[in-house]
Scaffold this motif. Sequence first.
Motif, PDB file in Angstrom:
ATOM      1  N   ARG A  91       1.286  15.829   4.326  1.00 11.13           N
ATOM      2  CA  ARG A  91       1.824  16.686   3.258  1.00 11.13           C
ATOM      3  C   ARG A  91       0.835  16.852   2.109  1.00 11.13           C
ATOM      4  O   ARG A  91       0.668  17.951   1.572  1.00 11.13           O
ATOM      5  N   LEU A  92       0.177  15.755   1.729  1.00 15.94           N
ATOM      6  CA  LEU A  92      -0.799  15.835   0.641  1.00 15.94           C
ATOM      7  C   LEU A  92      -1.991  16.695   1.032  1.00 15.94           C
ATOM      8  O   LEU A  92      -2.497  17.491   0.228  1.00 15.94           O
ATOM      9  N   PHE A  93      -2.467  16.540   2.275  1.00 14.70           N
ATOM     10  CA  PHE A  93      -3.572  17.375   2.744  1.00 14.70           C
ATOM     11  C   PHE A  93      -3.155  18.841   2.797  1.00 14.70           C
ATOM     12  O   PHE A  93      -3.946  19.747   2.497  1.00 14.70           O
ATOM     13  N   ASP A  94      -1.914  19.079   3.189  1.00 19.92           N
ATOM     14  CA  ASP A  94      -1.397  20.448   3.239  1.00 19.92           C
ATOM     15  C   ASP A  94      -1.442  21.077   1.851  1.00 19.92           C
ATOM     16  O   ASP A  94      -1.892  22.227   1.677  1.00 19.92           O
ATOM     17  N   CYS A  95      -0.982  20.317   0.848  1.00 22.39           N
ATOM     18  CA  CYS A  95      -0.983  20.818  -0.533  1.00 22.39           C
ATOM     19  C   CYS A  95      -2.399  21.048  -1.052  1.00 22.39           C
ATOM     20  O   CYS A  95      -2.622  21.911  -1.907  1.00 22.39           O
ATOM     21  N   ALA A  96      -3.348  20.262  -0.528  1.00 23.80           N
ATOM     22  CA  ALA A  96      -4.736  20.393  -0.979  1.00 23.80           C
ATOM     23  C   ALA A  96      -5.497  21.468  -0.209  1.00 23.80           C
ATOM     24  O   ALA A  96      -6.694  21.670  -0.436  1.00 23.80           O
ATOM     25  N   GLY A  97      -4.807  22.160   0.703  1.00 18.47           N
ATOM     26  CA  GLY A  97      -5.457  23.214   1.467  1.00 18.47           C
ATOM     27  C   GLY A  97      -6.291  22.726   2.626  1.00 18.47           C
ATOM     28  O   GLY A  97      -7.084  23.493   3.196  1.00 18.47           O
ATOM     29  N   ARG A  98      -6.116  21.460   2.999  1.00 12.48           N
ATOM     30  CA  ARG A  98      -6.878  20.898   4.132  1.00 12.48           C
ATOM     31  C   ARG A  98      -5.997  20.964   5.381  1.00 12.48           C
ATOM     32  O   ARG A  98      -5.466  19.966   5.852  1.00 12.48           O
ATOM     33  N   ALA A  99      -5.844  22.168   5.898  1.00 14.21           N
ATOM     34  CA  ALA A  99      -4.868  22.423   6.960  1.00 14.21           C
ATOM     35  C   ALA A  99      -5.160  21.624   8.226  1.00 14.21           C
ATOM     36  O   ALA A  99      -4.239  21.114   8.875  1.00 14.21           O
TER      37      ALA A  99
ATOM     38  N   ALA B 173      -3.322   8.541  -4.118  1.00 15.41           N
ATOM     39  CA  ALA B 173      -2.278   8.468  -3.098  1.00 15.41           C
ATOM     40  C   ALA B 173      -2.860   8.652  -1.701  1.00 15.41           C
ATOM     41  O   ALA B 173      -2.507   7.926  -0.769  1.00 15.41           O
ATOM     42  N   GLN B 174      -3.756   9.636  -1.542  1.00 15.68           N
ATOM     43  CA  GLN B 174      -4.385   9.847  -0.241  1.00 15.68           C
ATOM     44  C   GLN B 174      -5.110   8.593   0.234  1.00 15.68           C
ATOM     45  O   GLN B 174      -4.989   8.184   1.394  1.00 15.68           O
ATOM     46  N   ARG B 175      -5.865   7.977  -0.658  1.00 14.87           N
ATOM     47  CA  ARG B 175      -6.622   6.775  -0.279  1.00 14.87           C
ATOM     48  C   ARG B 175      -5.682   5.637   0.116  1.00 14.87           C
ATOM     49  O   ARG B 175      -5.949   4.907   1.077  1.00 14.87           O
ATOM     50  N   ALA B 176      -4.594   5.491  -0.642  1.00 16.35           N
ATOM     51  CA  ALA B 176      -3.652   4.414  -0.321  1.00 16.35           C
ATOM     52  C   ALA B 176      -2.990   4.646   1.032  1.00 16.35           C
ATOM     53  O   ALA B 176      -2.836   3.712   1.826  1.00 16.35           O
ATOM     54  N   TYR B 177      -2.593   5.888   1.312  1.00 17.17           N
ATOM     55  CA  TYR B 177      -2.013   6.187   2.627  1.00 17.17           C
ATOM     56  C   TYR B 177      -3.035   5.959   3.740  1.00 17.17           C
ATOM     57  O   TYR B 177      -2.701   5.442   4.818  1.00 17.17           O
ATOM     58  N   GLN B 178      -4.286   6.348   3.512  1.00 14.74           N
ATOM     59  CA  GLN B 178      -5.328   6.148   4.512  1.00 14.74           C
ATOM     60  C   GLN B 178      -5.554   4.658   4.772  1.00 14.74           C
ATOM     61  O   GLN B 178      -5.727   4.240   5.924  1.00 14.74           O
TER      62      GLN B 178
ATOM     63  N   LEU C  63       0.827  -1.208   0.000  1.00 15.85           N
ATOM     64  CA  LEU C  63       0.000   0.000   0.000  1.00 15.85           C
ATOM     65  C   LEU C  63       0.862   1.259   0.000  1.00 15.85           C
ATOM     66  O   LEU C  63       0.559   2.234  -0.704  1.00 15.85           O
ATOM     67  N   PHE C  64       1.923   1.258   0.787  1.00 16.80           N
ATOM     68  CA  PHE C  64       2.800   2.429   0.843  1.00 16.80           C
ATOM     69  C   PHE C  64       3.457   2.655  -0.515  1.00 16.80           C
ATOM     70  O   PHE C  64       3.520   3.789  -1.002  1.00 16.80           O
ATOM     71  N   ASN C  65       3.950   1.582  -1.140  1.00 17.35           N
ATOM     72  CA  ASN C  65       4.545   1.717  -2.474  1.00 17.35           C
ATOM     73  C   ASN C  65       3.514   2.222  -3.477  1.00 17.35           C
ATOM     74  O   ASN C  65       3.824   3.020  -4.367  1.00 17.35           O
ATOM     75  N   GLN C  66       2.269   1.729  -3.346  1.00 15.90           N
ATOM     76  CA  GLN C  66       1.214   2.165  -4.252  1.00 15.90           C
ATOM     77  C   GLN C  66       0.940   3.655  -4.086  1.00 15.90           C
ATOM     78  O   GLN C  66       0.771   4.382  -5.078  1.00 15.90           O
ATOM     79  N   ALA C  67       0.926   4.125  -2.849  1.00 13.41           N
ATOM     80  CA  ALA C  67       0.706   5.549  -2.599  1.00 13.41           C
ATOM     81  C   ALA C  67       1.814   6.392  -3.232  1.00 13.41           C
ATOM     82  O   ALA C  67       1.548   7.422  -3.863  1.00 13.41           O
ATOM     83  N   LEU C  68       3.054   5.960  -3.072  1.00 13.87           N
ATOM     84  CA  LEU C  68       4.175   6.692  -3.666  1.00 13.87           C
ATOM     85  C   LEU C  68       4.063   6.726  -5.193  1.00 13.87           C
ATOM     86  O   LEU C  68       4.331   7.756  -5.825  1.00 13.87           O
ATOM     87  N   ALA C  69       3.664   5.591  -5.770  1.00 10.07           N
ATOM     88  CA  ALA C  69       3.529   5.531  -7.231  1.00 10.07           C
ATOM     89  C   ALA C  69       2.408   6.452  -7.707  1.00 10.07           C
ATOM     90  O   ALA C  69       2.548   7.150  -8.722  1.00 10.07           O
ATOM     91  N   PHE C  70       1.291   6.469  -6.983  1.00 14.31           N
ATOM     92  CA  PHE C  70       0.200   7.384  -7.344  1.00 14.31           C
ATOM     93  C   PHE C  70       0.684   8.828  -7.278  1.00 14.31           C
ATOM     94  O   PHE C  70       0.345   9.650  -8.144  1.00 14.31           O
TER      95      PHE C  70
ATOM     96  N   ALA D 299       3.597   7.089   6.625  1.00 20.37           N
ATOM     97  CA  ALA D 299       2.297   7.257   5.968  1.00 20.37           C
ATOM     98  C   ALA D 299       1.574   8.480   6.524  1.00 20.37           C
ATOM     99  O   ALA D 299       0.949   9.243   5.768  1.00 20.37           O
ATOM    100  N   HIS D 300       1.645   8.680   7.849  1.00 21.89           N
ATOM    101  CA  HIS D 300       1.028   9.877   8.440  1.00 21.89           C
ATOM    102  C   HIS D 300       1.674  11.149   7.894  1.00 21.89           C
ATOM    103  O   HIS D 300       0.969  12.104   7.531  1.00 21.89           O
ATOM    104  N   PHE D 301       2.986  11.176   7.825  1.00 18.32           N
ATOM    105  CA  PHE D 301       3.677  12.385   7.355  1.00 18.32           C
ATOM    106  C   PHE D 301       3.315  12.680   5.898  1.00 18.32           C
ATOM    107  O   PHE D 301       2.987  13.824   5.547  1.00 18.32           O
ATOM    108  N   ASN D 302       3.373  11.656   5.044  1.00 16.16           N
ATOM    109  CA  ASN D 302       3.088  11.877   3.626  1.00 16.16           C
ATOM    110  C   ASN D 302       1.631  12.276   3.402  1.00 16.16           C
ATOM    111  O   ASN D 302       1.334  13.110   2.537  1.00 16.16           O
TER     112      ASN D 302
END
Length: 262
Positions: free
Chosen positions: A239-247, A216-221, A200-207, A233-236
């Motif tokens: 980071r994705l939520f941060d980029c999406a404006g979900r502070a 990627a968000q779904r795979a990390y979740q 799952l982690f590799n899949q998230a990175l590939a996405f 997984a929590h950190f990544n």
Amino acid sequence: MTSSHTLREVLDIVALPRAAVMGLVAAGVVAPSRGSHGEYRFGFRDLVVLRTAAALRRSNVSAGRVKESLLRTKALESDPASTSLCAEGRHVVARADGREWQAETGQMRFQLSEPTNAGEVVSHGRVDAYRHYEAGRLHERHARNREAEKAYRAALKLDPTLHAAWVDLSALLCDRGDCGEALRILAEARLRFPESTALLFNQALAFEDVGDCIGAQRAYQDCIALDPLNADAHFNLGRLFDCAGRAQDALRHYNQYRMITS
């Protein structure tokens, strides 16, 4: 150069619980070496023995009989790469070089009929798969990535249940920029190992690398749902939520990361 594996890598490869592996180490069934920091390092022979133990347990052989059988096989100095073990009811039968014996006791048996392979749990194909996998790791360590890819694929052709080969092949493909192929490999691998956090982690990175942030968000979740203490997984995901404006969501996962790693 002899390749070796950490305990974490071994748990991925052999599909045994940590307690079971450590129990076999304590019993002397396997004797891993120690690394520079005192950590266990498992060699090729250890992997074969531990995969044998896992297969016997899946055949409903008790943990005690598994341990006794493997200890007896070791005492007879049988090579695990040339000895096959199979479950017959509650017992374990060993075969090598035309001989057959009851693995727990060492008592020889006479074959009155041709043996079948229905209960065989260690085959030469699987042993050869390990050798290809070990070769792939060695190639990758020396940046021979094409050779590593061929070796990993050869291992999986011989033994598609070799979880670590799926993990390492998908990571290798993504590292060299072939994330589309990595995702194809990961989709096939996850059908076999739906609860593998490593896949799952590799899949998230590939996405992430192909620009699919939602995937990627779904795979990390999903990874965190299976392993809430997966700090990376929590950190990544943060980071994705941060980029999406979900502070707020980002802060929650960053805090989880800090709590786990502190």
